[in-house]
Write a protein that holds these residues in place. Sequence first.
Motif, PDB file in Angstrom:
ATOM      1  N   LEU A  85       0.855  -1.190   0.000  1.00 58.74           N
ATOM      2  CA  LEU A  85       0.000   0.000   0.000  1.00 58.74           C
ATOM      3  C   LEU A  85       0.890   1.238   0.000  1.00 58.74           C
ATOM      4  O   LEU A  85       1.744   1.394   0.879  1.00 58.74           O
ATOM      5  N   MET A  87       3.699   3.504  -0.095  1.00 63.17           N
ATOM      6  CA  MET A  87       5.141   3.208  -0.127  1.00 63.17           C
ATOM      7  C   MET A  87       5.351   1.705  -0.291  1.00 63.17           C
ATOM      8  O   MET A  87       6.289   1.269  -0.975  1.00 63.17           O
ATOM      9  N   TYR A  90       5.242   1.032  -3.879  1.00 62.28           N
ATOM     10  CA  TYR A  90       6.506   1.375  -4.565  1.00 62.28           C
ATOM     11  C   TYR A  90       7.506   0.228  -4.371  1.00 62.28           C
ATOM     12  O   TYR A  90       8.254  -0.129  -5.272  1.00 62.28           O
ATOM     13  N   LEU A 148      -3.805  11.263   4.571  1.00 63.62           N
ATOM     14  CA  LEU A 148      -3.790   9.792   4.714  1.00 63.62           C
ATOM     15  C   LEU A 148      -5.185   9.222   4.893  1.00 63.62           C
ATOM     16  O   LEU A 148      -5.483   8.132   4.408  1.00 63.62           O
ATOM     17  N   ILE A 210      -4.045  11.276  -2.129  1.00 65.45           N
ATOM     18  CA  ILE A 210      -2.617  11.205  -2.461  1.00 65.45           C
ATOM     19  C   ILE A 210      -2.419  10.445  -3.774  1.00 65.45           C
ATOM     20  O   ILE A 210      -1.667  10.869  -4.647  1.00 65.45           O
ATOM     21  N   HIS A 236      -6.701   7.186   1.718  1.00 63.85           N
ATOM     22  CA  HIS A 236      -5.453   6.570   1.243  1.00 63.85           C
ATOM     23  C   HIS A 236      -5.124   5.266   1.970  1.00 63.85           C
ATOM     24  O   HIS A 236      -4.589   4.341   1.382  1.00 63.85           O
TER      25      HIS A 236
END
Length: 262
Positions: A85, A87, A90, A148, A210, A236
């Motif tokens: 989720l 980060m 990523y 968030l 975000i 988020h």
Amino acid sequence: MTSPLACTDRGSGPVVLLLHAFPCHRHMWREQVDPIASLGWRVLVPDLPGFGDSPEAVDEPSMTAMARGVLETLGETDRFVVGGLSMGGYLAMEILRQVPARVAALMLFDTKATADPEAARLGRLQVADRVEEAGRTGFLLPEMIPNLLGDTTRETRPDLVARVSKWIACARPGAVAWAQRAMADRPDSRPDLAAYGGPSLVACGDEDRITPRADAAEMAGLLRNSRLETISGSGHLSAVERPEDVTRVIADFIGPLRPVLG
Ligand code: MLT
């Protein structure tokens, strides 16, 4: 990475690896762990470097180093399902870049595949410096909480606002700075998604500011074998804000993969 990452390890069967958002820790996924394990999976949820119970990283900040630490935690595991989720997303894409053949399926929640534009990159580096100088992270709360958590959560779930605020305030400044610098330098993952042919799930909260739905739709469009889901009434942090819905979406996605993965 010098020391192993702290990691929740529950259940048995093929591995589902879940990666948390910034600046949270593994308990962000706590509502999903037991339900998924009960479906015949081994669920691994590490604390990323410096967060929760994991030691701070000693390497130069990079998603590459973060992924290396997670892969060390996975050990000999051959193929696995990886989900992240924000980060964590990523990082899931970085893992896909490093070991594509081992990624049996990919789950991306409230994240995006693009690199940061220059202004955003510089903003992250400034936050890293500010946090290090201040030696604390609580002053980030006023700007982070409205981003968030969705409107619905902030209006109706003071307990969740308090829980996430505590996570942010308790995050170690060194971990926050390291992660910001690592994220600032992450590459564009769109070519990696376009090259991936395995099953993939992309999901995001309909109140996510975000990484809004357009980011999710872009990733789902690049992936050749993808499913796109919306988590209603969530911002988020969908896994925290709508835990049952996120668990259901994961369970529906990985269910058919269970017999294939043995
Ligand atoms: C997260 O939730 O992990 C962050 O929003 C990621 C980011 O700062 O891009």
